[in-house]
Design a protein around this motif. Structure first.
Motif, short mmCIF file in Angstrom:
data_model
loop_
_atom_site.label_atom_id
_atom_site.label_comp_id
_atom_site.label_asym_id
_atom_site.label_seq_id
_atom_site.Cartn_x
_atom_site.Cartn_y
_atom_site.Cartn_z
N ASP A 183 0.84 -1.22 0.00
CA ASP A 183 0.00 0.00 0.00
C ASP A 183 0.86 1.25 0.00
O ASP A 183 0.58 2.23 -0.71
CB ASP A 183 -0.93 0.00 1.21
CG ASP A 183 -1.97 -1.10 1.15
OD1 ASP A 183 -2.23 -1.60 0.02
OD2 ASP A 183 -2.51 -1.48 2.21
N VAL A 184 1.92 1.20 0.82
CA VAL A 184 2.82 2.36 0.88
C VAL A 184 3.50 2.57 -0.48
O VAL A 184 3.62 3.70 -0.97
CB VAL A 184 3.87 2.15 1.99
CG1 VAL A 184 4.95 3.24 1.91
CG2 VAL A 184 3.19 2.19 3.35
N LEU A 185 3.93 1.47 -1.10
CA LEU A 185 4.57 1.58 -2.40
C LEU A 185 3.61 2.13 -3.44
O LEU A 185 3.98 2.96 -4.29
CB LEU A 185 5.10 0.22 -2.83
CG LEU A 185 6.34 -0.28 -2.09
CD1 LEU A 185 6.65 -1.71 -2.52
CD2 LEU A 185 7.55 0.61 -2.37
N GLU A 186 2.38 1.63 -3.39
CA GLU A 186 1.42 2.07 -4.39
C GLU A 186 0.99 3.50 -4.18
O GLU A 186 0.76 4.24 -5.15
CB GLU A 186 0.19 1.15 -4.37
CG GLU A 186 0.49 -0.26 -4.88
CD GLU A 186 -0.73 -1.15 -4.79
OE1 GLU A 186 -1.76 -0.67 -4.27
OE2 GLU A 186 -0.63 -2.32 -5.19
N ASN A 187 0.87 3.93 -2.94
CA ASN A 187 0.33 5.27 -2.67
C ASN A 187 1.40 6.34 -2.55
O ASN A 187 1.19 7.48 -2.97
CB ASN A 187 -0.51 5.24 -1.38
CG ASN A 187 -1.72 4.33 -1.52
OD1 ASN A 187 -2.27 4.17 -2.60
ND2 ASN A 187 -2.11 3.71 -0.41
N GLU A 188 2.52 6.02 -1.97
CA GLU A 188 3.51 7.02 -1.64
C GLU A 188 4.75 6.97 -2.51
O GLU A 188 5.43 7.98 -2.70
CB GLU A 188 3.93 6.89 -0.17
CG GLU A 188 2.80 7.02 0.81
CD GLU A 188 2.13 8.41 0.77
OE1 GLU A 188 2.81 9.37 0.40
OE2 GLU A 188 0.96 8.51 1.12
N LEU A 189 5.07 5.78 -3.05
CA LEU A 189 6.32 5.63 -3.79
C LEU A 189 6.08 5.40 -5.28
O LEU A 189 6.93 4.83 -5.96
CB LEU A 189 7.13 4.46 -3.20
CG LEU A 189 7.52 4.59 -1.73
CD1 LEU A 189 8.27 3.36 -1.27
CD2 LEU A 189 8.35 5.84 -1.49
N GLN A 190 4.95 5.82 -5.79
CA GLN A 190 4.67 5.71 -7.22
C GLN A 190 4.65 7.10 -7.86
O GLN A 190 4.18 8.07 -7.27
CB GLN A 190 3.32 5.02 -7.45
CG GLN A 190 3.35 3.53 -7.25
CD GLN A 190 2.02 2.90 -7.62
OE1 GLN A 190 1.05 3.60 -7.93
NE2 GLN A 190 1.99 1.58 -7.60
N CYS A 191 5.12 7.10 -9.05
CA CYS A 191 5.09 8.36 -9.83
C CYS A 191 3.69 8.54 -10.40
O CYS A 191 3.13 7.63 -11.01
CB CYS A 191 6.13 8.29 -10.95
SG CYS A 191 6.13 9.74 -12.03
N ILE A 192 3.12 9.80 -10.22
CA ILE A 192 1.74 9.99 -10.67
C ILE A 192 1.67 10.14 -12.19
O ILE A 192 0.60 10.07 -12.77
CB ILE A 192 1.12 11.23 -10.00
CG1 ILE A 192 1.90 12.49 -10.39
CG2 ILE A 192 1.08 11.04 -8.49
CD1 ILE A 192 1.23 13.79 -9.94
N ILE A 193 2.83 10.30 -12.81
CA ILE A 193 2.83 10.47 -14.25
C ILE A 193 2.76 9.12 -14.94
O ILE A 193 1.92 8.88 -15.82
CB ILE A 193 4.08 11.26 -14.69
CG1 ILE A 193 4.06 12.66 -14.05
CG2 ILE A 193 4.16 11.37 -16.21
CD1 ILE A 193 5.32 13.47 -14.30
N CYS A 194 3.66 8.15 -14.51
CA CYS A 194 3.71 6.83 -15.18
C CYS A 194 3.06 5.72 -14.35
O CYS A 194 2.95 4.57 -14.81
CB CYS A 194 5.16 6.45 -15.48
SG CYS A 194 6.18 6.28 -13.99
#
Length: 486
Positions: A396-407
């Motif tokens: 969840d942390v990776l998906e929400n906080e450590l993902q680029c909103i562009i790609c």
């Protein structure tokens, strides 16, 4: 202590002998004879029988074997004993041969509760024979022979039958027949006016001297019959009394035969005297005396026949007594076998009870182990659930906080803008070709900073994810590097 169950040989006396010296005791030592195999156990077929008074099943039936190897070195082997054999405080493997040396410590069985030492502990030593001999334990075969001699009942002694001067009932019968035939022939061979001479030399000297020989016990013993020893068993005593009665009757009959022979001899002498005095006158008196002599002869033959029948009856009685004694010996042997069987059954039941107790102990141990295993399994499941929860939270942390909103992928070469928002280096560069403002807050982009800490953290977290996620990230990195080159 009593004498051991074997004799001191001349070549051994004065020499030295190997033995197992029992620790703390001056008795019960075990001799190791050169060239002999020594077996130890509580059974009957061993060299030394050890029966524990405290715990009868401590020593197995055939506990261990000691023998010399081809080099003359003494060895010991545990013969699959229940409580084991210990050499210098180390338990031996069953059916494996171990060498022993002087000063070695041997233990048979294990110490009981509240005791430091086992009941049977020995030290291998070589001592002078004068020191070893008084302390030796008797061998099992000597003990069995001694007990057998105590239990054996007395039997009839047949030594006189095998001796040169012994004569049995059959010899006596032949003597009686010989006398009767000689007497009959001497009477029939005479003429009308002459009476046959029957000198005393024709009579068997053993029949003319049938007086009982007296012994210190007062019981009469007659020549030609075996001596009968005393028998303590009641049935044997009754049979012996019957034999004595038969012998007494035989004595009476032989005495009557002797008297008849004496009377016949006296008549013969009277006839001879009458013949000398009156050669011609008293023929009637001579005939009368000859008739009386013939009557005595016939009476003697009848007595001899009766005595022969009594001799046959006495032989039959002796045969029956011998068969009866053999039957008693067989019955005694069966009784001993029954006692041994009862003892073996008792040991078997004791062993079964011990096995049942051991089984219950093993079941309790298994139940405890199963319970521990279940607890461990529950704890493992809890840990696995916690791990899955942590991984889910991390995803969840990776998906929400450590993902680029562009790609919408995990940061690759993360870059942080002056507004504190982070993007992929490739993605923000492509975005700035169209607009020079933050895609999230719309502030102007004035600076970009590479975040190595964020890249390292993402790389370590991706290593704990599935292989698909790892391969996908590697492919993206390669594609972006290739686009950057063009």
């Amino acid at each position: 202590m009593g004498e051991p169950g074997f004799f001191v040989t001349g070549d051994r006396a004065g020499g030295r002998s190997w033995c197992l010296r029992r620790v703390g005791m001056s008795a019960g030592w075990l001799l190791l004879e050169d060239g002999c195999e020594v077996t130890v156990g509580r059974g009957f077929g061993v060299t030394y029988q050890l029966v524990s008074k405290i715990c009868p099943l401590m020593i197995s039936r055939n506990h261990c074997v000691l023998k010399q190897n081809p080099e003359g070195q003494w060895t010991i082997m545990d013969n699959k004993s229940l409580n084991g054999v210990w050499l210098n405080r180390a338990r031996l493997e069953p059916l494996r041969v171990y060498s022993i040396h002087q000063g070695d410590y041997i233990q048979l069985g294990v110490p009981l509760e509240n005791k430091e030492n086992a009941e049977y502990e020995y030290e291998v030593t070589e001592e002078d024979w004068e020191t070893v001999y008084p302390c030796l334990s008797p061998k099992n075969d000597q003990m069995i022979e001694k007990n057998k001699e105590l239990r054996t009942k007395r039997k009839f002694s047949l030594d006189e039958l095998a001796g040169p001067g012994a004569e049995g009932p059959s010899n006596l019968k032949s003597k009686i027949n010989k006398v009767s035939c000689e007497s009959g022939q001497s009477v029939k061979s005479q003429g009308k006016g002459e009476v046959a001479s029957t000198p005393s030399e024709n009579l068997d000297p053993k029949l003319t001297a049938l007086e009982p020989s007296k012994k210190t016990t007062g019981a009469p013993i007659y020549p030609g019959f075996p001596k009968v020893t005393e028998v303590h068993h009641e049935q044997k005593a009754s049979n012996s009394s019957a034999s004595q009665r038969s012998l007494q009757m035989f004595k009476v009959t032989m005495s009557r035969i002797l008297r008849l022979k004496i009377q016949m001899q006296e008549k013969h002498e009277a006839v001879m005297n009458v013949k000398k005095q009156t050669q011609k006158g008293n023929s009637k008196k001579v005939v009368q005396m000859e008739q009386e002599l013939q009557d005595l002869q016939s009476q003697l033959c009848a007595e001899q026949a009766q005595q022969q029948a009594r001799v046959e009856q006495l032989e039959k009685t002796f045969q029956e007594e011998e068969q009866h004694l053999q039957g008693l010996e067989i019955a005694q042997g069966e009784e001993d076998l029954k006692q041994q069987l009862a003892q073996a059954l008792q040991e078997h039941w004791a062993l079964m009870e011990e096995l049942n107790r051991s089984k219950k102990d093993f079941e309790a141990i298994i139940q405890a182990k199963n319970k521990e295993l279940e607890q461990t399994k529950e704890e493992k499941e809890k840990v696995q659930a916690q791990k899955e929860e942590v991984l889910s939270h991390m995803n969840d942390v990776l998906e929400n906080e450590l993902q680029c909103i562009i790609c919408s992928e995990y940061f690759i070469e993360a870059v942080t803008l002056n507004c504190a928002h982070s993007f992929c280096s490739y993605c923000i560069n492509e975005w700035m070709k169209r607009k020079i403002e933050c895609p999230i807050c719309r502030k102007d982009i004035k600076s970009k900073t590479y975040s190595l800490v964020l890249d390292n953290c993402i790389n370590k977290m991706v290593n704990n994810l599935s292989s698909e996620v790892k391969e996908r990230r590697i492919v993206l990195i390669r594609e972006r590097k290739a686009k950057r080159l063009f």
